[in-house]
Design an enzyme around this catalytic site. Structure first.
Site, PDB file in Angstrom:
ATOM      1  N   GLU A  59    -101.059 -35.650  36.800  1.00 52.27           N
ATOM      2  CA  GLU A  59    -100.502 -36.368  35.654  1.00 52.27           C
ATOM      3  C   GLU A  59    -101.364 -37.558  35.286  1.00 52.27           C
ATOM      4  O   GLU A  59    -101.865 -38.218  36.195  1.00 52.27           O
ATOM      5  CB  GLU A  59     -99.078 -36.839  35.986  1.00 52.27           C
ATOM      6  CG  GLU A  59     -98.099 -35.699  35.846  1.00 52.27           C
ATOM      7  CD  GLU A  59     -96.660 -36.089  36.158  1.00 52.27           C
ATOM      8  OE1 GLU A  59     -96.245 -37.216  35.839  1.00 52.27           O
ATOM      9  OE2 GLU A  59     -95.964 -35.249  36.723  1.00 52.27           O
TER      10      GLU A  59
ATOM     11  N   ARG B  38     -92.234 -32.689  41.926  1.00 50.99           N
ATOM     12  CA  ARG B  38     -93.525 -33.349  41.775  1.00 50.99           C
ATOM     13  C   ARG B  38     -94.569 -32.269  41.516  1.00 50.99           C
ATOM     14  O   ARG B  38     -94.504 -31.166  42.101  1.00 50.99           O
ATOM     15  CB  ARG B  38     -93.906 -34.117  43.048  1.00 50.99           C
ATOM     16  CG  ARG B  38     -93.172 -35.428  43.243  1.00 50.99           C
ATOM     17  CD  ARG B  38     -93.603 -36.491  42.248  1.00 50.99           C
ATOM     18  NE  ARG B  38     -92.944 -37.764  42.457  1.00 50.99           N
ATOM     19  CZ  ARG B  38     -91.844 -38.177  41.820  1.00 50.99           C
ATOM     20  NH1 ARG B  38     -91.261 -37.389  40.927  1.00 50.99           N
ATOM     21  NH2 ARG B  38     -91.333 -39.364  42.047  1.00 50.99           N
TER      22      ARG B  38
ATOM     23  N   HIS C  39     -92.682 -35.385  32.149  1.00 52.53           N
ATOM     24  CA  HIS C  39     -91.980 -36.090  33.236  1.00 52.53           C
ATOM     25  C   HIS C  39     -90.804 -36.932  32.695  1.00 52.53           C
ATOM     26  O   HIS C  39     -90.757 -38.147  32.908  1.00 52.53           O
ATOM     27  CB  HIS C  39     -92.974 -36.984  34.006  1.00 52.53           C
ATOM     28  CG  HIS C  39     -92.543 -37.267  35.423  1.00 52.53           C
ATOM     29  ND1 HIS C  39     -93.438 -37.449  36.463  1.00 52.53           N
ATOM     30  CD2 HIS C  39     -91.309 -37.415  35.976  1.00 52.53           C
ATOM     31  CE1 HIS C  39     -92.784 -37.707  37.582  1.00 52.53           C
ATOM     32  NE2 HIS C  39     -91.471 -37.684  37.308  1.00 52.53           N
TER      33      HIS C  39
HETATM   34  N1  LIG Z   1     -89.037 -35.046  37.448  1.00 51.28           N
HETATM   35  C1  LIG Z   1     -88.376 -36.161  37.632  1.00 51.28           C
HETATM   36  O1  LIG Z   1     -88.275 -37.020  36.776  1.00 51.28           O
HETATM   37  C2  LIG Z   1     -87.700 -36.383  38.942  1.00 51.28           C
HETATM   38  C3  LIG Z   1     -86.508 -37.119  38.957  1.00 51.28           C
HETATM   39  C4  LIG Z   1     -85.900 -37.330  40.173  1.00 51.28           C
HETATM   40  C5  LIG Z   1     -86.464 -36.835  41.335  1.00 51.28           C
HETATM   41  N2  LIG Z   1     -87.616 -36.134  41.273  1.00 51.28           N
HETATM   42  C6  LIG Z   1     -88.196 -35.572  42.507  1.00 51.28           C
HETATM   43  O2  LIG Z   1     -87.184 -34.796  43.130  1.00 51.28           O
HETATM   44  C7  LIG Z   1     -87.217 -35.029  44.520  1.00 51.28           C
HETATM   45  C8  LIG Z   1     -85.876 -34.730  45.126  1.00 51.28           C
HETATM   46  O3  LIG Z   1     -84.927 -35.719  44.801  1.00 51.28           O
HETATM   47  P1  LIG Z   1     -83.473 -35.720  45.495  1.00 51.28           P
HETATM   48  O4  LIG Z   1     -82.784 -36.950  45.061  1.00 51.28           O
HETATM   49  O5  LIG Z   1     -82.809 -34.405  45.315  1.00 51.28           O
HETATM   50  O6  LIG Z   1     -83.915 -35.869  47.009  1.00 51.28           O
HETATM   51  P2  LIG Z   1     -83.196 -35.308  48.303  1.00 51.28           P
HETATM   52  O7  LIG Z   1     -83.830 -36.034  49.442  1.00 51.28           O
HETATM   53  O8  LIG Z   1     -81.716 -35.366  48.155  1.00 51.28           O
HETATM   54  O9  LIG Z   1     -83.622 -33.765  48.329  1.00 51.28           O
HETATM   55  C9  LIG Z   1     -84.865 -33.315  48.743  1.00 51.28           C
HETATM   56  C10 LIG Z   1     -84.635 -32.082  49.588  1.00 51.28           C
HETATM   57  O10 LIG Z   1     -85.898 -31.477  49.879  1.00 51.28           O
HETATM   58  C11 LIG Z   1     -85.772 -30.920  51.183  1.00 51.28           C
HETATM   59  N3  LIG Z   1     -87.082 -30.631  51.757  1.00 51.28           N
HETATM   60  C12 LIG Z   1     -87.970 -31.472  52.316  1.00 51.28           C
HETATM   61  N4  LIG Z   1     -89.053 -30.794  52.751  1.00 51.28           N
HETATM   62  C13 LIG Z   1     -88.840 -29.493  52.436  1.00 51.28           C
HETATM   63  C14 LIG Z   1     -89.578 -28.304  52.626  1.00 51.28           C
HETATM   64  N5  LIG Z   1     -90.767 -28.314  53.243  1.00 51.28           N
HETATM   65  N6  LIG Z   1     -89.062 -27.153  52.183  1.00 51.28           N
HETATM   66  C15 LIG Z   1     -87.853 -27.121  51.563  1.00 51.28           C
HETATM   67  N7  LIG Z   1     -87.108 -28.208  51.359  1.00 51.28           N
HETATM   68  C16 LIG Z   1     -87.585 -29.389  51.794  1.00 51.28           C
HETATM   69  C17 LIG Z   1     -85.001 -31.983  51.952  1.00 51.28           C
HETATM   70  O11 LIG Z   1     -84.470 -31.479  53.158  1.00 51.28           O
HETATM   71  C18 LIG Z   1     -83.956 -32.375  50.934  1.00 51.28           C
HETATM   72  O12 LIG Z   1     -82.771 -31.611  51.048  1.00 51.28           O
HETATM   73  C19 LIG Z   1     -87.688 -36.485  44.637  1.00 51.28           C
HETATM   74  O13 LIG Z   1     -88.284 -36.745  45.866  1.00 51.28           O
HETATM   75  C20 LIG Z   1     -88.642 -36.633  43.487  1.00 51.28           C
HETATM   76  O14 LIG Z   1     -89.956 -36.370  43.902  1.00 51.28           O
HETATM   77  C21 LIG Z   1     -88.242 -35.902  40.103  1.00 51.28           C
HETATM   78  O1  LIG Z   2     -88.697 -39.641  41.464  1.00 49.77           O
HETATM   79  C1  LIG Z   2     -88.183 -39.981  40.411  1.00 49.77           C
HETATM   80  O2  LIG Z   2     -87.204 -40.744  40.359  1.00 49.77           O
HETATM   81  C2  LIG Z   2     -88.692 -39.444  39.103  1.00 49.77           C
HETATM   82  O3  LIG Z   2     -89.822 -38.731  39.156  1.00 49.77           O
HETATM   83  C3  LIG Z   2     -88.570 -40.350  37.946  1.00 49.77           C
HETATM   84  O4  LIG Z   2     -87.247 -40.340  37.606  1.00 49.77           O
END
Ligand SMILES: NC(=O)c1ccc[n+]([C@@H]2O[C@H](COP(=O)([O-])OP(=O)(O)OC[C@H]3O[C@@H](n4cnc5c(N)ncnc54)[C@H](O)[C@@H]3O)[C@@H](O)[C@H]2O)c1
Ligand SMILES: O=C(O)[C@H](O)CO
Length: 386
Positions: free
Chosen positions: A302, A273, A320
């Protein structure tokens, strides 16, 4: 008076009224809802980001559940509106739910769904693409070529960084962070350093086993380390990819001070994010350190970029799109729809949100459960025994 807002209606006689604030890829999600006696209303308003008033108008006086988007502000106003309309469910079409005020949802007893897993590899792949593009200056070179500036091979032309044998650093080694780590380690034989609040035993076991495998092939083994601070990752790694959730602990995790401890030629990637990075500080850092490169899929405000970012040649920026593969986006739509449908139908919650394959198999009916409800425990929702 509520604003007029354009919609497309499916199965008008359906008993349960479900609203989707956007049209979503694929048709399976529509079929699943309409086959289960839902009247589905899809907002077709030509406005990318709907504001709270638009969504209130969509919810109207009677609404059982809403499928929404990460660009929307789901807080007190929307959850109270949904509750008044008789609603019990909201699902983001996203895994991240920092746009949702869970306390407000809990106050009104609204289940909040998300779409984990189905986007893990797709998002990690885009982070890899950003890493390679930034390291090897792909976008700069493409622009140079299209501008007709190429007049022959030169020893210094667009020299970038080699990834092989370097160290990749991950902050947030959850689903996506771990998938990205594996891609970088397998693809480029990089060593790993990671920081997460929790130990990633699975990733560590994988690293050890992969190192052993390489050794058995007569190749140099990869190494790994779990860092005790984010700073350790920033100091040691040649490439750093950010994959934590966005919350109070990760807001501006990358700031001026932390940028200053990174290697001058490091590559920083963000597909988590935008606010995880202090973007104004990043712009200054990019200006002062032309060999420092970034690959960004997400931005602090954004759809805008902070002033100066667009002019930086050492930044690769995309809008994104990390989860934007057809299979993934259709899967996200399916999971979001099934979260809402499951709650509307009174189904229990699936026991493991990391194992959602049965919901994604197009050749069979999905389980009678909500795939992923993030406040299930707080709401005391029953867990499926399936
Ligand atoms: N750009 C995109 O289109 C896109 C797509 C998918 C997800 N995302 C973002 O990616 C994030 C992660 O997704 P995921 O499925 O891997 O989630 P997830 O919950 O599997 O992984 C997130 C990780 O972050 C860790 N975390 C939390 N606080 C932390 C901190 N202070 N320091 C270090 N690590 C910390 C958690 O312990 C966890 O292991 C989502 O929450 C979303 O915001 C973005
Ligand atoms: O959190 C998410 O899933 C993304 O930002 C969009 O795929």
């Amino acid at each position: 008076m509520a604003k007029p807002i354009s919609i497309e209606v499916w199965n008008p006689a359906g008993k349960h009224r479900v609203v989707s604030t956007k049209s979503m890829p694929g048709t399976r999600w529509i079929r699943l809802l309409t086959d289960a006696d839902c009247r589905l209303e899809i907002c077709t308003e030509k406005k990318t980001i709907l504001d709270v008033e638009d969504i209130q108008a969509l919810i109207g006086d009677k609404c059982d559940g809403v499928i929404g988007q990460l660009t929307e502000d789901w807080g007190e106003t929307l959850f109270s509106t949904l509750k008044r309309a008789g609603g019990t469910a909201f699902s983001n079409m996203a895994v991240g739910y920092n746009n949702v005020d869970l306390n407000a949802a809990n106050t009104y007893g609204i289940a909040v769904g998300n779409t984990p897993g189905v986007l893990t590899e797709t998002t990690a792949e885009l982070a890899v693409a950003l890493t390679v593009s930034a390291s090897r200056r792909v976008v700069e070179a493409d622009q140079f070529m299209r501008a007709g500036l190429y007049d022959g091979w030169l020893p210094h032309l667009f020299v970038g960084n080699l990834l092989k044998g370097q160290t990749v650093g991950i902050i947030g080694a959850g689903r996506i962070g771990s998938a990205y780590a594996r891609m970088m380690v397998e693809g480029f034989k990089m060593n790993l350093i990671y920081y997460d609040l929790y130990q990633s035993t699975r990733l560590e076991k994988y690293m050890t086993a992969y190192g052993e495998f390489l050794k058995s092939q007569g190749e140099a083994p990869v190494t790994w380390k779990r860092a005790s601070t984010a700073e350790d990752v920033l100091r040691d790694a040649d490439v750093i990819s950010l994959h934590p959730i966005l919350d109070k602990t990760t807001y501006h995790l990358i700031n001026k001070d932390r940028l200053s401890i990174m290697k001058k030629e490091a590559v920083l990637v963000n597909a988590s994010r935008g606010p995880v990075i202090d973007e104004a500080a990043l712009v200054n850092h990019l200006k002062a350190n032309p060999m420092f490169r970034v690959g960004l899929d997400v931005f602090e405000d954004e759809p805008y970029m902070k002033p100066g970012l667009a002019e930086q040649k050492n930044a690769v920026v995309v809008p994104h799109i990390a989860s934007a593969s057809k299979w993934t986006r259709e899967g996200m739509a399916t999971l979001a729809a099934l979260n809402v449908l499951g709650k509307v139908k009174g189904y229990p919650v699936w026991p493991d949100a990391n194992k959602l394959e049965p919901f994604l198999d197009e050749n069979s009916a999905p389980p009678a459960a909500c795939p992923s409800i993030v406040n299930a425990k707080l709401l005391g929702l029953e867990v499926s025994k399936l």
